[in-house]
Design a protein around this motif. Structure first.
Motif, mmCIF file in Angstrom:
data_model
loop_
_atom_site.group_PDB
_atom_site.id
_atom_site.type_symbol
_atom_site.label_atom_id
_atom_site.label_comp_id
_atom_site.label_asym_id
_atom_site.label_seq_id
_atom_site.Cartn_x
_atom_site.Cartn_y
_atom_site.Cartn_z
ATOM 1 N N ILE A 209 50.841 54.319 62.261
ATOM 2 C CA ILE A 209 51.181 53.296 61.324
ATOM 3 C C ILE A 209 50.793 52.196 61.982
ATOM 4 C CG2 ILE A 209 52.638 52.202 59.898
ATOM 5 C CD1 ILE A 209 52.348 55.102 58.826
ATOM 6 N N ALA A 210 51.730 51.760 63.201
ATOM 7 C CA ALA A 210 51.228 50.648 63.837
ATOM 8 C C ALA A 210 49.809 50.484 64.189
ATOM 9 C CB ALA A 210 52.244 50.594 65.161
ATOM 10 N N GLN A 211 49.210 51.583 64.384
ATOM 11 C CA GLN A 211 47.871 51.507 64.775
ATOM 12 C C GLN A 211 46.766 51.110 63.460
ATOM 13 O OE1 GLN A 211 46.556 54.924 67.026
ATOM 14 N NE2 GLN A 211 48.480 54.518 68.394
ATOM 15 N N GLY A 212 47.405 50.923 62.183
ATOM 16 C CA GLY A 212 46.588 50.815 61.206
ATOM 17 C C GLY A 212 46.000 51.887 60.497
ATOM 18 N N GLN A 213 46.711 53.029 60.381
ATOM 19 C CA GLN A 213 46.039 54.552 59.895
ATOM 20 C C GLN A 213 46.238 54.080 58.300
ATOM 21 O OE1 GLN A 213 44.833 56.953 61.367
ATOM 22 N NE2 GLN A 213 44.454 57.794 59.231
ATOM 23 N N LYS A 214 45.225 54.319 57.595
ATOM 24 C CA LYS A 214 45.297 54.338 56.227
ATOM 25 C C LYS A 214 45.793 55.622 55.931
ATOM 26 C CE LYS A 214 42.337 50.358 55.183
ATOM 27 N NZ LYS A 214 41.278 49.815 54.615
ATOM 28 N N ASN A 215 45.995 55.851 54.488
ATOM 29 C CA ASN A 215 46.428 57.133 53.873
ATOM 30 C C ASN A 215 47.527 57.912 54.557
ATOM 31 O OD1 ASN A 215 44.701 56.646 51.810
ATOM 32 N ND2 ASN A 215 43.224 57.890 52.624
ATOM 33 N N LEU A 216 48.429 57.161 55.301
ATOM 34 C CA LEU A 216 49.674 57.898 55.870
ATOM 35 C C LEU A 216 50.707 57.369 55.348
ATOM 36 C CD1 LEU A 216 50.992 59.984 57.972
ATOM 37 C CD2 LEU A 216 50.296 57.990 59.739
ATOM 38 N N ILE A 217 51.966 58.101 54.966
ATOM 39 C CA ILE A 217 53.067 57.460 54.867
ATOM 40 C C ILE A 217 54.111 58.245 55.937
ATOM 41 C CG2 ILE A 217 55.008 57.351 53.170
ATOM 42 C CD1 ILE A 217 52.920 57.720 51.000
ATOM 43 N N PRO B 1 49.665 48.378 54.918
ATOM 44 C CA PRO B 1 50.043 47.432 54.042
ATOM 45 C C PRO B 1 49.936 47.672 52.641
ATOM 46 C CG PRO B 1 49.231 46.239 55.936
ATOM 47 C CD PRO B 1 49.195 47.676 55.904
ATOM 48 N N GLY B 2 48.609 47.886 52.320
ATOM 49 C CA GLY B 2 48.306 48.187 50.525
ATOM 50 C C GLY B 2 48.819 49.285 50.073
ATOM 51 N N LEU B 3 49.142 50.222 50.950
ATOM 52 C CA LEU B 3 49.926 51.325 50.218
ATOM 53 C C LEU B 3 51.248 51.022 50.222
ATOM 54 C CD1 LEU B 3 49.896 54.435 49.204
ATOM 55 C CD2 LEU B 3 49.654 55.166 51.648
ATOM 56 N N LEU C 118 62.314 47.632 65.517
ATOM 57 C CA LEU C 118 62.671 48.843 65.986
ATOM 58 C C LEU C 118 61.421 49.914 66.213
ATOM 59 C CD1 LEU C 118 66.325 49.748 64.293
ATOM 60 C CD2 LEU C 118 65.772 49.187 66.754
ATOM 61 N N ASN C 119 60.831 49.813 65.052
ATOM 62 C CA ASN C 119 59.626 50.889 65.209
ATOM 63 C C ASN C 119 58.298 50.287 65.576
ATOM 64 O OD1 ASN C 119 60.920 53.324 64.038
ATOM 65 N ND2 ASN C 119 61.421 51.666 62.466
ATOM 66 N N ASN C 120 58.323 48.970 65.775
ATOM 67 C CA ASN C 120 56.904 48.435 66.205
ATOM 68 C C ASN C 120 55.826 48.365 65.331
ATOM 69 O OD1 ASN C 120 55.869 47.083 68.470
ATOM 70 N ND2 ASN C 120 54.961 48.873 69.373
ATOM 71 N N VAL C 121 56.287 48.169 64.138
ATOM 72 C CA VAL C 121 55.310 47.930 63.015
ATOM 73 C C VAL C 121 55.368 46.664 62.268
ATOM 74 C CG1 VAL C 121 55.138 50.500 62.526
ATOM 75 C CG2 VAL C 121 56.797 49.291 61.213
ATOM 76 N N ALA C 122 54.675 46.252 61.368
ATOM 77 C CA ALA C 122 54.749 45.068 60.963
ATOM 78 C C ALA C 122 55.839 45.180 59.653
ATOM 79 C CB ALA C 122 53.381 44.568 60.418
ATOM 80 N N PRO C 123 56.394 44.137 59.199
ATOM 81 C CA PRO C 123 57.264 43.932 58.082
ATOM 82 C C PRO C 123 56.395 44.566 56.893
ATOM 83 C CG PRO C 123 57.437 42.105 59.066
ATOM 84 C CD PRO C 123 56.397 42.728 60.081
ATOM 85 N N GLU C 124 55.090 44.126 56.665
ATOM 86 C CA GLU C 124 54.206 44.626 55.631
ATOM 87 C C GLU C 124 53.710 46.165 55.754
ATOM 88 O OE1 GLU C 124 53.522 42.237 57.947
ATOM 89 O OE2 GLU C 124 54.234 40.644 56.806
#
Lengths: 379, 379
Positions: free
Chosen positions: B228-236, B259-261, B95-101
Motif C-alpha cells: 500500500i505504501a508503495q502505491g499498489q493499486k487494486n489492493l485492500i 487513494p482513489g479506491l 503507525l503503518n507508514n502510509v499516507a492518510p489518503e
C-alpha cells in the motif's frame, strides 16, 4: 476566540456550559439572577468562555443523566461483539406501535438515509426532493448513480408537494421528504402529506425523514408512522437519537418500513452498531422527563431568536424544530465569519438562500448572547 | 448455568473475570497459587460463576485502561456531531507508514468488508475466497448480487493460492484472503502471497484481511501493508480495533488502499463512526504495553489448549491468531451444546469441518477450566 482549543469548542455545549458566563463576577448561587438583572438593566452579557455551537442542530443538554449512567455501565461491554439490537428494537416497537419487523437500526439515521440512497442508486433511477433540504440521502444516491431532481420550495418556503408530484418521472425510484424540513424548519400539512404518500407510494418509495418529530407541537402536523403500522408498502419513516436525545456522537437511528423493505435495508447497510450507543439510546428513549426538558428549553431559545426577528423586522420561518432559519440579508459566508469572531458557530449557506442563516438552538442564555452580538453587528 | 443472567454472560470475560474462580475458598492474595496447587495435586478447578466466551475471538482483557480513560473523557462529546476521523487517520498513517489518503475508517473492519462486498456486488461480478474463511465480505457481496466462488483449503487446511488462482474467472472482481485465516488460524507463506497479490491485482481487487495481524510471530508471515505504501493499486488491506485492542463493541476498523479506491470506499459506506469508539481506538493504538500483554496472555492460553491437543492426540492447526481450530471428532452442534452445559461458549460449525471446533482464547485460567471439562467429557 483565536486561542480557544479544539477541546473547548467540542465541550462548549455541555461540560463547560454555564461555567464562566460572567467571568468578572465570582460564580455563586445567585449568579444567574444577577446576570438577568444586569441584562434587564441593559448591561452587556459577557462573552462565554466556550464556543457556542449553533451550527449542527445538536442538543446542548444531552446526553441525559440516565443515558450517561447507561454509557458508564456499558463500558465493560466494549470488548464484546454485542451489537444485537433486539432490546432497542423491542422498545421502539412498543413506543411507536409497530412490529419489530418494521424496524431497521442504523448507525444514526444517516445510515438509514444512506441505505435508501444506495437502493435508489443501485436501481439506477432518479430521486425527487425539495430544495433546499437535508442532503445526506441525495448525496449518497447521486454518488451511487441516481439522478437527483430538486424541486424548489414555494413562496412561503414550504415543501411544494404539487410541484414535487409533477417532477416525478417514470424512472423515479424514491421521493424524499423531510418533515419538519431542514434548513427550513416548517412542516408539511398533514392531510396533504398523507394523500401524497398514499398516491406516490403506489409506484415508488416515499421516504419521510422525521428527525425533528419530537419537537413539533402543531395541529397541522402528523407523523406517518401510523401508515407503517397499517402495513403501508413503499414507505420509509426515519427517526433519530441524535436530536432530542442528545446522542449525535453515538450514532443510533431508526428506519421504519414494511418488513420486506426493512429487512432489505438492514441487509444493505454496511455499518455496524456500537454497544454504548445502543445502551444509551435504550435508556434515553425511556426518559420522557429529559425529552420534555429539552423541548421546553428549545422553545425558550426559539422565543429569544424569533423575538429578535420580530423586534428587528427580520423575516424568519416559524420553527417547528430545534433551529431557526432567518433572513439576515447578509451573504452567509460573511455572516458566519462575523459570528465566529464572536465565538458563535452558525449553519452553512443553503443555496439559493445565501442571505439567510440557519441558527441551531443552543441554551437560552447562549441565544441571548447571540442576540446581543447580532444586534451589535447588524441591528 | 441455566440461571445465569444475560448480563453475567456479557460481563463474563471482563468485569467479573477472576471473581469466584474458587468459590469455596475465600479470595486472598494467596488464592491463585493455592488454585495452582490444587490443580497440581489433581484437584478440580471449580466452575467459574460466569460464562466463558470462547466463541467470538474477542479480547477477554480489553478495553485497556487508557482506552477506558478515553471513553470516560469522551462521554461529554456524546451529544455532538464529532465523527471527524482525522486524528485516528493521522495516527494509523504514522503507525503503518502510509499516507492518510490511503486510509478508510469503518464502523469495524466489518464495514470495510461490507463495502468491498458492495463494490463487487454493484459490479455484478464474482468473488473468489477460501473455504472455510470469514464470511462477512462474501455474505454481503452475495446479497448484493455477486457470485461467490469458494476454493477449499488444501490438505494441511492452508489457503490454497494455486487453486484460488485457477478459480478466477474473467468476471471475478475481487479475491478475498484472510491472513491469518479464520476459523483456521494458519498463515499464508509471505513470498507466495506477495507474488499472488502482485499478479492477481493487475486485473482485479485483492483484499487481504489482517484482523489478527498483531498476534502473528512467524518468519513466514508478512503484512501486505508495505505494498500500500508503495502505491499498489487494486489492493485492500484491513485491520481492526476489535481484536488485540479489545474494542469489538465500539466498531472501529480500517481499510488501506490506493487513494482513489480508499476514497471510493469511504463514499460507499453507509455507516457512521461513533465518537467514543474513535477516542478509545486513538488511545489504544498508542498503548503498546496493553497489546504486548494481550499477546503474552493469548500465547499462554494457546499453550494450554494446544498442550491438551498434544497430550490427547487431537489434530489441531498451530495457531497464529487468538483462537484454536481443533479436530474434536464430535459433530460441532453436539460439542457446542455439551460445552455450553458447562458454561463455555465455543464457535459455530464451519462446514465441511463439522467435527472440528473453533475455540477462542479466553484468559489462561478459563482455558485450563476448558481443558478440564474437555477431558472429563471427551478425554
Amino acid at each position: 476566540m483565536s486561542n480557544v482549543t479544539r477541546r473547548q469548542v467540542l465541550l462548549g455545549g455541555t461540560a463547560l456550559a454555564g461555567a464562566g458566563l460572567i467571568s468578572s463576577i465570582p460564580s455563586t448561587p445567585f449568579t444567574p439572577s444577577m446576570r438577568l438583572m444586569r441584562s434587564a438593566l441593559g448591561a452587556d452579557i459577557e462573552a462565554p468562555d466556550y464556543v457556542i455551537r449553533a451550527h449542527y442542530n445538536e442538543n446542548p443538554y444531552g446526553p441525559s443523566r440516565v443515558a450517561i449512567q447507561s454509557i458508564v455501565e456499558s463500558i465493560d461491554l466494549a470488548n464484546l461483539y454485542a451489537d444485537d439490537p433486539t432490546d432497542i428494537v423491542n422498545l421502539l416497537s412498543e413506543l411507536n406501535n409497530v412490529a419489530p419487523e418494521n424496524i431497521m437500526v442504523g448507525s444514526g439515521s444517516s445510515e438509514v438515509l444512506n441505505v435508501a440512497g444506495l437502493l435508489a442508486g443501485m436501481a439506477r433511477g432518479s430521486v425527487v426532493c425539495a430544495d433546499p433540504t437535508y442532503q445526506a440521502l441525495v448525496r449518497y444516491a447521486e454518488n451511487a448513480g441516481a439522478k437527483i431532481i430538486r424541486v424548489p420550495v414555494n413562496e412561503d418556503l414550504g415543501t411544494d408537494l404539487d410541484a414535487m408530484k409533477r417532477a416525478i418521472r417514470r424512472d423515479t425510484k424514491l421521493v424524499y421528504l423531510v418533515n419538519p424540513n431542514n434548513p427550513i424548519p416548517s412542516i408539511i400539512e398533514k392531510n396533504a402529506l398523507r394523500e401524497f404518500v398514499l398516491e406516490v407510494s403506489e409506484k415508488r418509495i416515499v421516504y419521510v425523514d422525521e428527525a425533528y418529530h419530537e419537537f413539533v407541537d402543531d395541529p397541522d402536523y402528523a407523523t406517518m408512522m401510523d401508515l407503517i403500522a397499517q402495513g403501508q408498502k413503499n414507505l420509509i419513516v426515519s427517526r433519530t437519537s441524535s436530536k432530542i436525545h442528545g446522542l449525535a456522537g453515538l450514532r443510533i437511528g431508526f428506519g421504519f418500513a414494511h418488513p420486506g423493505l426493512a429487512s432489505q435495508m438492514t441487509q444493505r447497510r454496511t455499518g455496524r452498531l456500537n454497544i454504548i450507543g445502543l445502551k444509551a439510546a435504550h435508556a434515553s428513549y425511556q426518559d420522557q422527563d429529559f425529552q420534555d426538558f429539552t423541548i421546553r428549553k428549545t422553545r425558550e431559545s426559539l422565543a429569544v431568536v424569533e423575538g429578535m426577528c420580530e423586534e428587528l423586522g427580520i423575516r424568519y420561518i416559524k420553527s417547528k424544530g430545534n433551529f431557526s432559519f432567518i433572513e439576515t440579508g447578509i451573504e452567509n459566508d460573511i455572516f458566519q465569519a462575523r459570528m465566529e469572531e464572536h465565538g458563535i458557530l452558525t449553519g452553512r449557506a443553503f443555496p439559493p438562500f445565501t442571505r439567510w442563516a440557519r441558527i441551531s438552538m443552543a441554551k437560552p442564555e447562549d441565544m441571548r448572547y447571540f442576540v446581543q452580538v447580532y444586534k451589535k453587528l447588524f441591528g
